[in-house]
Design an enzyme around this catalytic site. Structure first.
Site, PDB file in Angstrom:
ATOM      1  N   ARG A 233      35.725  54.177  55.357  1.00  0.00           N
ATOM      2  CA  ARG A 233      34.758  55.216  55.750  1.00  0.00           C
ATOM      3  C   ARG A 233      35.462  56.186  56.759  1.00  0.00           C
ATOM      4  O   ARG A 233      36.137  55.571  57.835  1.00  0.00           O
ATOM      5  CB  ARG A 233      33.408  54.845  56.141  1.00  0.00           C
ATOM      6  CG  ARG A 233      33.057  53.827  55.186  1.00  0.00           C
ATOM      7  CD  ARG A 233      32.588  54.231  53.800  1.00  0.00           C
ATOM      8  NE  ARG A 233      31.797  55.271  53.806  1.00  0.00           N
ATOM      9  CZ  ARG A 233      31.372  55.926  52.571  1.00  0.00           C
ATOM     10  NH1 ARG A 233      32.066  55.304  51.334  1.00  0.00           N
ATOM     11  NH2 ARG A 233      30.382  56.828  52.242  1.00  0.00           N
ATOM     12  N   GLU A 262      33.925  65.564  55.229  1.00  0.00           N
ATOM     13  CA  GLU A 262      34.402  65.894  53.791  1.00  0.00           C
ATOM     14  C   GLU A 262      33.446  66.839  52.913  1.00  0.00           C
ATOM     15  O   GLU A 262      32.323  66.829  53.191  1.00  0.00           O
ATOM     16  CB  GLU A 262      34.441  64.329  53.116  1.00  0.00           C
ATOM     17  CG  GLU A 262      35.339  63.321  53.793  1.00  0.00           C
ATOM     18  CD  GLU A 262      35.354  62.018  53.094  1.00  0.00           C
ATOM     19  OE1 GLU A 262      34.822  62.077  51.885  1.00  0.00           O
ATOM     20  OE2 GLU A 262      36.211  61.158  53.459  1.00  0.00           O
ATOM     21  N   HIS A 280      39.866  61.157  49.356  1.00  0.00           N
ATOM     22  CA  HIS A 280      38.684  60.153  49.045  1.00  0.00           C
ATOM     23  C   HIS A 280      38.945  59.618  47.432  1.00  0.00           C
ATOM     24  O   HIS A 280      37.906  59.680  46.904  1.00  0.00           O
ATOM     25  CB  HIS A 280      37.439  60.572  49.159  1.00  0.00           C
ATOM     26  CG  HIS A 280      36.380  59.469  49.767  1.00  0.00           C
ATOM     27  ND1 HIS A 280      35.401  59.694  50.455  1.00  0.00           N
ATOM     28  CD2 HIS A 280      36.318  58.183  49.425  1.00  0.00           C
ATOM     29  CE1 HIS A 280      34.506  58.681  50.606  1.00  0.00           C
ATOM     30  NE2 HIS A 280      35.208  57.406  49.744  1.00  0.00           N
TER      31      HIS A 280
END
Length: 526
Positions: A233, A262, A280
């Site tokens: 994360r 993000e 990601h």
């Protein structure tokens, strides 16, 4: 008809699974970008299936009055306000195992990429350069890998790394020495991990304890020349401090799949040659996308249609196999808990649940949730099985469980004792042919079924009570469905539990209380 909204890009299999179970599905990935449209769609929705794009905020949850479950296709739930969901009685589920292998493989791939400078070498070679000496790499063989977090994904990374002949050490406060030994992992402190590991890979959720776990202070004690990999994360690493450590050589390289903000379209780490980045992609394989979409659809359907709870973060899990066995006892617990709560006077301070007989061998947490929810409904209108224990904790109400393997008179009994500022009251129930029965009430033995409208009466055990009560109910034109009596001793105190055909009408309590033998009379609603 049960309605589920899918507001993110989930595989079409998820839609097919839900529709096959006669669930009305609204599939609109654009809702993730339009909170107002999402709120409107959730106005009559029972379930919400999302990935990372949808933000299930407190405001969104507050505008979804029928919502019972939020399912996250994936492991991370930082885009869901779990406290708000719990307060609203909404179950929050994820799929912690659906993308575990995929994410672990990506972490290993990123480790290779940063150690061997593969992306940089690829880009250079495609520009017709042949800079062989520029891309001198490092082997993983024989190196020490430090895992921050050694749960499901971290455990898979450990096994893959051991296959590469790496030594694996781990910092994980929740990993037992026995489990670590089984995994072939050495448990160490965070400081020891930082000073020993050649490669550090993060596999922990983001919370108040893990935020910036790779801090400026951590980077000051890190083993010189170490590599850092984060496929967990964003927010686990102080990105500014990492940039400084990369520049001064304390960290040899970093491979990052996640970022604090993000989408990360501009970032100070992007222009460094010793940094490998991906957008990601940890869970981005065809297999993982299909797995988590199928799993979350099945979990949501099971919960809404059968009550089975899998991978819930704010309530006890119940498998599809366990649900049929538990359901009768959950129903019994709700009836007994409700009766104990309704017949108690004063603010509730504690609830004790005692399991006797075969029921003590079952998974009791869901039963306790049902008991606490039912008992607190007399004081909290919004309580349900999801938020009951949390609400009790917030109000300082103690929840105690007791177990015994024997039940002298029945196969199983469930007893609930509610303690209040005014005293305590206990109710015991059992199952007769799968149906709830009350077998002890305030210390008095009797046997009574539970109906939607009942009255509880404490009276002197003297002639004329039944006749007097019958006359009062006759005058009110209320029919008696069942009449159950019990007493402590002859001519002493007795209790009556009477089921009435009263619908929404209120029984004539004042007239009942005016009878000479009556000590207490209360209405019970179920």
């Amino acid at each position: 008809m049960v309605k589920v909204v899918i507001s993110d890009k989930l595989g079409e299999d998820a839609v097919r699974i839900l529709e096959a179970r006669k669930i009305d599905v609204v599939f609109n990935p654009d809702l993730a970008k339009d909170p107002e449209a999402l709120r409107k769609e959730l106005a009559d929705a029972d379930g919400l299936a999302i990935r990372s794009a949808t933000k299930a905020t407190a405001e969104v949850i507050a505008n979804a009055p029928k919502l019972k479950v939020i399912g996250r296709a994936g492991i991370g739930v930082d885009n869901i306000d779990i406290d708000a969901a719990t307060g609203a009685g909404i179950a929050v589920m994820n799929t912690p195992f659906g993308n575990a292998v995929t994410t672990a493989e990506h972490a290993i791939a990123m480790m290779f990429a940063v150690a061997r400078k593969i992306p940089q070498a690829d880009a250079s070679t495609k520009l017709s350069k042949w800079e062989k000496s520029k891309f001198m790499g490092r082997e993983l063989f024989g190196k020490t890998l430090g895992l921050i977090g050694a749960g499901n994904i971290g455990g898979i990374v450990a096994s893959r790394a051991q296959g590469l002949r790496m030594k694996v050490i781990a910092f994980d406060p929740f990993l037992s020495e026995e489990k670590a030994k089984d995994m072939g992992v050495e448990l160490v402190s965070l400081n020891e991990l930082l000073t020993r590991a050649n490669f550090i890979s993060l596999h922990t959720p983001l919370n108040d304890k893990t935020r910036n776990i790779i801090s400026r202070e951590a980077l000051e004690v890190i083993r010189p020349g170490a590599f850092i990999v984060n496929c967990a994360r964003g927010g686990l690493i102080d990105e500014d401090a990492l940039a400084e450590a990369l520049d001064d050589g304390r960290v040899a390289g970093a491979a990052l799949d996640v970022f604090l903000e993000e989408p990360a379209k501009e970032h100070p780490l992007f222009d460094r040659e010793n940094v490998v980045v991906t957008p990601h992609l940890g869970a981005s394989t065809q297999e993982a996308q299909e797995n988590v979409a199928v799993q979350i659809a099945e979990q949501i359907a099971d919960y809404l249609l059968t009550g089975a709870v899998q991978n819930a973060l704010n309530m006890p899990s119940v498998t599809a196999e366990e649900a049929p066995k538990l359901k009768p006892f959950i129903n019994l617990g709700e009836k007994v808990g409700s009766m104990a709560g309704q017949l108690s006077e004063g603010a509730i301070e504690g609830i004790t649940v005692r399991f006797a007989g075969a029921v003590s061998a079952l998974k009791i947490d869901p039963i306790i949730s049902g008991v606490v929810s039912a008992a607190l409904k007399t004081q909290l209108a919004t309580v349900n099985a999801v938020n009951a224990t949390a609400l009790a904790k917030d109000r300082g109400i103690s929840i105690t469980e007791e177990k015994t393997e024997t039940s002298p008179n029945f196969g199983s009994t469930l007893s609930v004792r509610v303690t209040t500022s005014e005293g305590e009251f206990a109710v015991t129930g059992a199952l007769f042919g799968g149906e709830p029965r009350i077998v002890r009430l305030g210390g008095v033995r009797l046997e009574a079924s539970v109906s939607s409208c009942m009255i509880y009466v404490e009276n002197e055990d003297k002639p004329g009570f039944i006749a007097g009560l019958g006359e009062v109910l006759r005058d009110a034109n209320i029919n008696i469905a069942t009449f159950n009596l019990g007493r402590r001793e002859e001519s002493g105190d007795a209790v009556a539990l009477v089921a009435l055909d009263c619908g929404k009408d209120e029984p004539p309590l004042e007239a009942i209380r005016a009878l000479p033998q009556i000590k207490k009379a209360s209405t019970l609603r179920f």
